[in-house]
Structures are given as C-alpha cells and as structure tokens.
Design a protein around this motif. Structure first.
Motif, PDB file in Angstrom:
ATOM      1  N   ARG A  69       2.716   0.309   3.823  1.00 18.27           N
ATOM      2  CA  ARG A  69       1.481  -0.554   3.913  1.00 18.27           C
ATOM      3  C   ARG A  69       0.864  -0.384   2.653  1.00 18.27           C
ATOM      4  O   ARG A  69       0.389   0.875   2.327  1.00 18.27           O
ATOM      5  N   GLY A  72      -1.768  -4.615   2.816  1.00 18.93           N
ATOM      6  CA  GLY A  72      -1.572  -5.278   4.017  1.00 18.93           C
ATOM      7  C   GLY A  72      -1.636  -6.878   3.998  1.00 18.93           C
ATOM      8  O   GLY A  72      -2.058  -7.527   5.037  1.00 18.93           O
ATOM      9  N   ASN A  74       0.692  -9.083   3.020  1.00 17.13           N
ATOM     10  CA  ASN A  74       1.648  -9.823   2.865  1.00 17.13           C
ATOM     11  C   ASN A  74       1.839 -10.845   3.858  1.00 17.13           C
ATOM     12  O   ASN A  74       1.482 -10.508   5.124  1.00 17.13           O
ATOM     13  N   GLY A  79       3.965  -5.194   5.525  1.00 10.46           N
ATOM     14  CA  GLY A  79       3.473  -3.804   5.495  1.00 10.46           C
ATOM     15  C   GLY A  79       3.315  -3.133   6.882  1.00 10.46           C
ATOM     16  O   GLY A  79       3.104  -1.855   7.024  1.00 10.46           O
ATOM     17  N   THR A 134      -6.409  -8.307  -2.453  1.00 15.97           N
ATOM     18  CA  THR A 134      -4.910  -8.256  -2.207  1.00 15.97           C
ATOM     19  C   THR A 134      -4.425  -6.841  -2.804  1.00 15.97           C
ATOM     20  O   THR A 134      -5.308  -6.413  -3.752  1.00 15.97           O
ATOM     21  N   LEU A 139       1.711  -6.824  -4.501  1.00 17.07           N
ATOM     22  CA  LEU A 139       1.717  -7.749  -5.403  1.00 17.07           C
ATOM     23  C   LEU A 139       2.218  -7.475  -6.933  1.00 17.07           C
ATOM     24  O   LEU A 139       3.161  -8.177  -7.228  1.00 17.07           O
ATOM     25  N   LEU A 141       4.820  -4.982  -6.985  1.00 19.10           N
ATOM     26  CA  LEU A 141       6.306  -4.777  -7.061  1.00 19.10           C
ATOM     27  C   LEU A 141       6.914  -6.238  -6.731  1.00 19.10           C
ATOM     28  O   LEU A 141       7.987  -6.334  -7.034  1.00 19.10           O
ATOM     29  N   GLY A 144       3.775 -10.537  -9.641  1.00 22.15           N
ATOM     30  CA  GLY A 144       2.324 -10.499  -9.917  1.00 22.15           C
ATOM     31  C   GLY A 144       1.943 -12.005 -10.665  1.00 22.15           C
ATOM     32  O   GLY A 144       2.249 -11.938 -12.156  1.00 22.15           O
ATOM     33  N   VAL A 196       5.855   3.483  -3.797  1.00 24.45           N
ATOM     34  CA  VAL A 196       5.279   3.795  -5.219  1.00 24.45           C
ATOM     35  C   VAL A 196       3.705   4.532  -4.935  1.00 24.45           C
ATOM     36  O   VAL A 196       3.026   3.923  -4.111  1.00 24.45           O
ATOM     37  N   TRP A 317      -2.159 -17.711   8.842  1.00 24.49           N
ATOM     38  CA  TRP A 317      -1.513 -18.374   7.736  1.00 24.49           C
ATOM     39  C   TRP A 317      -0.019 -18.435   7.785  1.00 24.49           C
ATOM     40  O   TRP A 317       0.613 -17.812   8.335  1.00 24.49           O
ATOM     41  N   PHE A 415       5.466 -14.889  -2.110  1.00 21.64           N
ATOM     42  CA  PHE A 415       4.922 -16.111  -1.355  1.00 21.64           C
ATOM     43  C   PHE A 415       5.706 -16.593  -0.252  1.00 21.64           C
ATOM     44  O   PHE A 415       5.669 -17.752   0.301  1.00 21.64           O
ATOM     45  N   VAL A 451      12.021  -2.941   5.390  1.00 21.53           N
ATOM     46  CA  VAL A 451      10.818  -3.981   6.095  1.00 21.53           C
ATOM     47  C   VAL A 451      10.456  -4.528   4.622  1.00 21.53           C
ATOM     48  O   VAL A 451       9.397  -3.972   4.207  1.00 21.53           O
TER      49      VAL A 451
HETATM   50  C1  LIG Z   1      -4.824 -14.459   0.368  1.00 21.06           C
HETATM   51  C2  LIG Z   1      -3.918 -14.114  -0.433  1.00 21.06           C
HETATM   52  C3  LIG Z   1      -3.688 -14.396  -1.870  1.00 21.06           C
HETATM   53  C4  LIG Z   1      -2.694 -14.125  -2.538  1.00 21.06           C
HETATM   54  N1  LIG Z   1      -2.620 -14.372  -4.187  1.00 21.06           N
HETATM   55  C5  LIG Z   1      -1.640 -13.811  -4.707  1.00 21.06           C
HETATM   56  C6  LIG Z   1      -1.606 -14.354  -6.048  1.00 21.06           C
HETATM   57  O1  LIG Z   1      -2.506 -14.793  -6.707  1.00 21.06           O
HETATM   58  N2  LIG Z   1      -0.744 -13.935  -6.974  1.00 21.06           N
HETATM   59  C7  LIG Z   1       0.648 -13.308  -6.229  1.00 21.06           C
HETATM   60  O2  LIG Z   1       1.300 -12.756  -6.999  1.00 21.06           O
HETATM   61  N3  LIG Z   1       0.528 -12.944  -4.987  1.00 21.06           N
HETATM   62  C8  LIG Z   1      -0.426 -13.070  -4.142  1.00 21.06           C
HETATM   63  N4  LIG Z   1      -0.387 -13.203  -2.878  1.00 21.06           N
HETATM   64  C9  LIG Z   1       0.853 -12.495  -2.374  1.00 21.06           C
HETATM   65  C10 LIG Z   1       0.854 -11.038  -2.244  1.00 21.06           C
HETATM   66  O3  LIG Z   1       1.071 -10.738  -3.680  1.00 21.06           O
HETATM   67  C11 LIG Z   1       1.636 -10.410  -1.417  1.00 21.06           C
HETATM   68  O4  LIG Z   1       1.344 -11.010  -0.145  1.00 21.06           O
HETATM   69  C12 LIG Z   1       1.778  -8.986  -1.449  1.00 21.06           C
HETATM   70  O5  LIG Z   1       3.003  -8.579  -0.538  1.00 21.06           O
HETATM   71  C13 LIG Z   1       0.724  -8.274  -1.175  1.00 21.06           C
HETATM   72  O6  LIG Z   1       0.741  -7.139  -1.302  1.00 21.06           O
HETATM   73  P1  LIG Z   1      -0.003  -5.997  -0.138  1.00 21.06           P
HETATM   74  O7  LIG Z   1       0.174  -4.465  -0.883  1.00 21.06           O
HETATM   75  O8  LIG Z   1      -1.290  -6.282  -0.225  1.00 21.06           O
HETATM   76  O9  LIG Z   1       0.874  -6.123   1.186  1.00 21.06           O
HETATM   77  P2  LIG Z   1       1.529  -5.200   2.089  1.00 21.06           P
HETATM   78  O10 LIG Z   1       1.580  -6.107   3.162  1.00 21.06           O
HETATM   79  O11 LIG Z   1       0.798  -3.974   2.511  1.00 21.06           O
HETATM   80  O12 LIG Z   1       2.791  -4.949   1.661  1.00 21.06           O
HETATM   81  C14 LIG Z   1       3.794  -6.008   1.305  1.00 21.06           C
HETATM   82  C15 LIG Z   1       5.051  -5.441   0.980  1.00 21.06           C
HETATM   83  O13 LIG Z   1       4.919  -4.868  -0.192  1.00 21.06           O
HETATM   84  C16 LIG Z   1       5.384  -3.401  -0.098  1.00 21.06           C
HETATM   85  N5  LIG Z   1       4.471  -2.372  -0.778  1.00 21.06           N
HETATM   86  C17 LIG Z   1       3.017  -2.542  -0.851  1.00 21.06           C
HETATM   87  N6  LIG Z   1       2.659  -1.578  -1.525  1.00 21.06           N
HETATM   88  C18 LIG Z   1       3.898  -0.599  -1.770  1.00 21.06           C
HETATM   89  C19 LIG Z   1       3.747   0.745  -2.600  1.00 21.06           C
HETATM   90  N7  LIG Z   1       2.843   1.383  -2.980  1.00 21.06           N
HETATM   91  N8  LIG Z   1       5.106   1.066  -2.413  1.00 21.06           N
HETATM   92  C20 LIG Z   1       5.951   0.507  -2.229  1.00 21.06           C
HETATM   93  N9  LIG Z   1       6.227  -0.702  -1.511  1.00 21.06           N
HETATM   94  C21 LIG Z   1       5.068  -1.224  -1.180  1.00 21.06           C
HETATM   95  C22 LIG Z   1       5.639  -3.169   1.290  1.00 21.06           C
HETATM   96  O14 LIG Z   1       6.972  -2.734   1.575  1.00 21.06           O
HETATM   97  C23 LIG Z   1       5.706  -4.584   2.050  1.00 21.06           C
HETATM   98  O15 LIG Z   1       7.056  -4.926   1.940  1.00 21.06           O
HETATM   99  C24 LIG Z   1      -1.675 -13.459  -1.879  1.00 21.06           C
HETATM  100  C25 LIG Z   1      -1.578 -13.001  -0.742  1.00 21.06           C
HETATM  101  C26 LIG Z   1      -2.653 -13.426  -0.025  1.00 21.06           C
HETATM  102  C27 LIG Z   1      -2.569 -13.151   1.388  1.00 21.06           C
END
Ligand SMILES: Cc1cc2nc3c(=O)[nH]c(=O)nc-3n(C[C@H](O)[C@H](O)[C@H](O)COP(=O)(O)OP(=O)(O)OC[C@H]3O[C@@H](n4cnc5c(N)ncnc54)[C@H](O)[C@@H]3O)c2cc1C
Length: 459
Positions: A69, A72, A74, A79, A134, A139, A141, A144, A196, A317, A415, A451
């Motif tokens: 996570r 959070g 995704n 996560g 976010t 984002l 990995l 972005g 990471v 969502w 997405f 996952v």
């Molecule tokens: C409201 C909203 C707006 C968004 N806007 C954009 C946007 O403008 N551009 C864009 O590109 N994306 C956007 N996203 C999508 C976003 O990039 C993904 O939802 C992304 O997975 C979120 O990363 P997180 O770390 O918050 O998610 P998490 O739910 O914590 O993790 C998602 C996934 O990433 C992996 N992960 C996370 N951190 C790590 C780490 N440190 N090491 C290894 N694996 C890791 C996890 O294994 C998991 O599979 C948006 C999402 C939301 C909900």
C-alpha cells in the motif's frame, strides 16, 4: 500461524502491526475507493526499510498473500488484500529536495501533495497527476500521466533511481547503471517487482503555470473535440490540456447560472514564460468563446490540488480505460452520445494527451508501451451513495463498450480496475510484455508480489 509468531512480528516492527481485533483496524483497511471492502489478516505499518524487509520475509516464510500500500488510491484497491498481509508504507513519508542538483528523494509512502509542497519552495516541480492526494508509489510505478506530461514527460521519464526490497528480502538500488533491467521494468510495470522504499526524481524549474479549466456547452462538444484533437497534437510542448466531460460543481467559484450543468471542456496547463501565455492562448480563445474561462496564472501546487476538494476519500468509483491512437469522427460522435448521459454529478470522462515530451521516448525504452498513442482515455462513474453503484458502473461500461472498437487494445494500467484479466494486462504492455515476464522471473520467480496488474513469471 500462531499468536506468538504474530507477536514476534509486532515486536520487530518500528511502525506497528494492526490486526482485526485492534480498534484502528477498520480505518487502516479503508482505501480511497469506497467500493472496496477488504479484510486483511495483518497490516504491517512500515516506518523504514528494516520494517519492509521484516514484513516481506514474514509474508514469504508464512506463505501469505501480500499487498503493498502506497497512497491507497488505486481504483481496484490493489493496495489491500483479503486475508493476507498488507505492507503499508504510509509511515514512510518524506521529501528531500536538492536544489543544486534539482533532484528530489521521496519516501515510498509519500503523497504527491507533500512533494509539491516541498519542491515549490525551491521553484521546482516533479511531473505527477491531477489530484494531490494520490500516492507517489502507485502512480509512478504505473507511469504517471498529468498536467506536465506534454512539457516534461511521464513521471517515470523523470525517475532517476529507486531503492527497493525484493521478494527474497534483499535491498537493492535500480537505476540506469545498477540493475538496469529492474529499472526498466519498474518504469511502468507497477508493483510487480518489489517494494519501492524510495524514489529519486529529476525536478523541473516550474513555479507558476498559466492554467485552469475552460468550458463549453455540452451541445458544442462535437465541434470542440474535433478542434481539440487537431490543436493539441500540434501544440507546442509547453501546452498541456486534457479534454473532459463534467458537471459544473454547485458552488463558488463557478457562476450560478452554470451550476450542475453538464459541460465539456479542456483543463489547460501552460508551463512556458508567463509573459507569453496570453499570446499562446490566443488561438484557443479565438476558436470559440468558452462559456467559462478560468485559465490564468496559478502556483503549481494550487493547480495540483485544484480538484482535491471535489473528490474526498470514500466515494464509490468505477473505472474503465483505453489508450487512443486516433480520435475518428465516429469516436467523437460516440463520446458526445455517452458524455451527455453522465449519470451523477462527479462522474466524468478524461482524455489525457500522452504525446509531446512523453511521446518522444521510444516504446521499448521503459516498460510503458504506448508512446505512439495520443491519449489515455478514462471513463469514471463516481458517486458518494453506494445505492448508485449499479448506475455508475453501467454507464461507464456502456460508454467503454461503444468506444473500445475505436481504441487501442490496451489501457494505462493505473486507470484500470482489478477485474480485467491477464489478456488485458498483456495488451496493455504490448511488445514489452515478454521482457517484463523475463525480469519478473529473475526478481520475483514465485510471483510473491501479485496483488497488482499482474505479470506472471511463467514456467
Ligand atoms: C482520484 C484519483 C485521481 C488519479 N489521477 C491520476 C492522474 O492524474 N494520473 C495518473 O497517472 N494516475 C492517476 N490516478 C491513478 C493512480 O495513479 C493509481 O490509482 C495508483 O495506483 C495510485 O497509487 P497509490 O500509491 O495511491 O495506490 P495504492 O492503492 O496504494 O497502490 C496501488 C498499486 O501500486 C503498488 N504500489 C504502491 N506503492 C508502491 C511502492 N512503494 N512499491 C511497490 N509497489 C507499490 C501496489 O502494489 C498496488 O498494486 C488517479 C487515481 C485516483 C483515485
């Protein structure tokens, strides 16, 4: 697993362990998408690299399903997992800016708003997305895509190195010089290869942009989209602009006569010299007088957080996505047909340009395989009320079904929800998939990290 095994893990973690009987459990298992309701067995809050190594070794030795996570956010809730171990990086939030080298070191659980806040002071910015809550981890990995994509590239195009914990518990660095195959794979391949713990980014001298939404009446959207597809693909790199269908929110700063109206528009972000901005926007404003023009100078972090208030955590969502190479007249007509049926006030459709600086990178240079596409499309049904789950899901699916034949076979993995299957993951990595499988086999041969939009290591 015995109580004493769990107690030993708890005692080893500086950040703490949360189990279902702890009072904070329900809060700790919540993710951003209110549709996701998973019940992990253990949540390891990792305060540092040592905690991450402990958690990875514990998960492996006890044959547990493990999720990572970051922020959070995704959509599919990747996560968090049912009945497994969550490696929760949220305590690992830090940002260290090196203003001389123009680099930024970021902890694995940091949110983008923290990065923008720290870099802005030095007149610097790292390309991210469009919502500041976010996570940097997921984002980055996944690739972005955001306001700076055309001017500075994808987030991964500005990644210099990562430190990570592998499935065997080893701590490694990946960069162009060290473990370069792993560095190639994490730039788009998601959380498939390890945890990471830190990201090192290159930052750009960006302080105040000329940016904001420009809206037209939804009835004009065929004309707007036809103009937009031509304009944006020829525009100078310093102009980014994503197309959107949206409802105008019912409050200030939006004028009352437009409240709750369905509209179409472009959210612009110009990063060139401010004194040249008005001139750069002359052809845009000359195309057709917008019904609402909120474009002007705006500090970078303010723009990055512009939509945060509209989308608090906990909403329902449902996401569907594709890459788009050409926006044909037929596709434009279908967009209008489905865009005007947006079912709820927060539902939306975005077409993010992925050309410009991002398009100059070769498909094979990183795991992200659609550099030759022009847009990343996302259709999102959003609403606070779980009773509307069916309504938002059906709209997004119908919209996607209609447009998919006009799109590329794959989608931007960040997405996507978690239910689209292996073929769709393959399609999303295209020709890069075979190399990803090889790297996965080398660094995670048992598919310990699964996952995610999973790349299987093969036999
Ligand atoms: C409201 C909203 C707006 C968004 N806007 C954009 C946007 O403008 N551009 C864009 O590109 N994306 C956007 N996203 C999508 C976003 O990039 C993904 O939802 C992304 O997975 C979120 O990363 P997180 O770390 O918050 O998610 P998490 O739910 O914590 O993790 C998602 C996934 O990433 C992996 N992960 C996370 N951190 C790590 C780490 N440190 N090491 C290894 N694996 C890791 C996890 O294994 C998991 O599979 C948006 C999402 C939301 C909900």
């Amino acid at each position: 697993m015995t109580d004493s095994t769990v107690a030993t893990l708890k005692a080893s973690l500086r950040g703490g362990l949360i189990t279902p009987s702890d009072p904070g459990y329900d809060d700790a298992r919540k993710v951003y998408n209110g549709m996701i309701d998973r019940r992990p067995r253990l949540i390891a809050r990792c305060a540092n690299v040592a905690d991450v190594i402990t958690a990875v070794n514990f998960g492996r030795e006890n044959k547990m399903l493990v999720s990572i996570r970051g922020g959070g956010h995704n959509a599919g809730g990747l996560g968090i997992c049912d009945d497994g171990l969550v490696i929760d990086l949220s305590p690992m939030k830090y940002v260290r800016v090196d203003p001389k080298k123009k680099t930024v070191l970021v902890g694995g659980g940091t949110l983008w708003g923290d990065v923008d806040h720290a870099t802005h002071h030095f007149g610097l910015a790292v390309p991210s997305g469009i919502i500041s809550t976010t996570g940097v981890g997921g984002l980055t990995l996944g690739g972005g895509v955001g306001h700076l994509t055309r001017s500075c590239g994808l987030t991964i195009d500005n990644l210099l190195a990562v430190e990570m914990v592998l499935a065997n518990g080893k701590f490694v660095t990946a960069s162009a010089k060290e473990n370069s195959d792993l560095f190639w794979a994490v730039r788009g391949g998601g959380g498939n290869f390890g945890v990471v713990t830190s990201f090192l980014f290159k930052a750009h001298p960006i302080h105040t942009n000329y940016a904001g939404p420009m809206l037209w009446h939804i009835e004009d959207s065929i004309e707007v989209l036809k103009w937009y597809r031509k304009f944006i693909t020829k525009a100078p790199r310093e102009i980014n602009g994503f197309f959107a269908y949206l409802f105008v929110p019912p409050g200030p700063p939006f004028p009352e006569h437009l409240h709750l109206k369905k509209m179409c528009g472009v959210v612009w972000c110009y990063t060139g010299p401010l004194k040249k901005a008005e001139k750069a926007f002359k052809p845009i404003r000359a195309f057709k007088t917008p019904a609402l023009d909120m474009v002007g100078p705006i500090p970078h972090p303010v723009m990055q957080g512009m939509f945060d208030g509209l989308f608090p955590p906990g909403l329902q969502w449902y996401w569907k996505a594709d890459f788009v190479r050409e926006l044909s007249d037929d596709a434009v007509a279908l967009h209008y047909e489905h865009g005007k049926r947006m079912p709820t006030m927060l539902s939306t459709m975005h077409l993010y340009p992925i050309d410009g600086a991002a398009g100059r990178v070769k498909n094979a240079a990183t795991a992200w395989a659609y550099r030759d596409a022009k847009w990343a499309e996302v259709i999102v049904g959003v609403d606070p009320d779980p009773a509307n789950k069916e309504k938002i899901t059906t709209w997004a699916r119908d919209y996607w079904d209609a447009l998919h034949p006009h799109s590329a076979p794959g989608a931007y993995v960040n997405f996507m929800m978690d239910t689209e299957g292996e073929d769709r993951v393959k399609a999303s990595y295209g020709k890069n998939y075979a190399k990803l499988v090889k790297v996965k086999k080398r660094y995670d041969p048992t598919n310990f990290f699964r996952v995610n939009q999973n790349i299987r290591p093969g036999k």
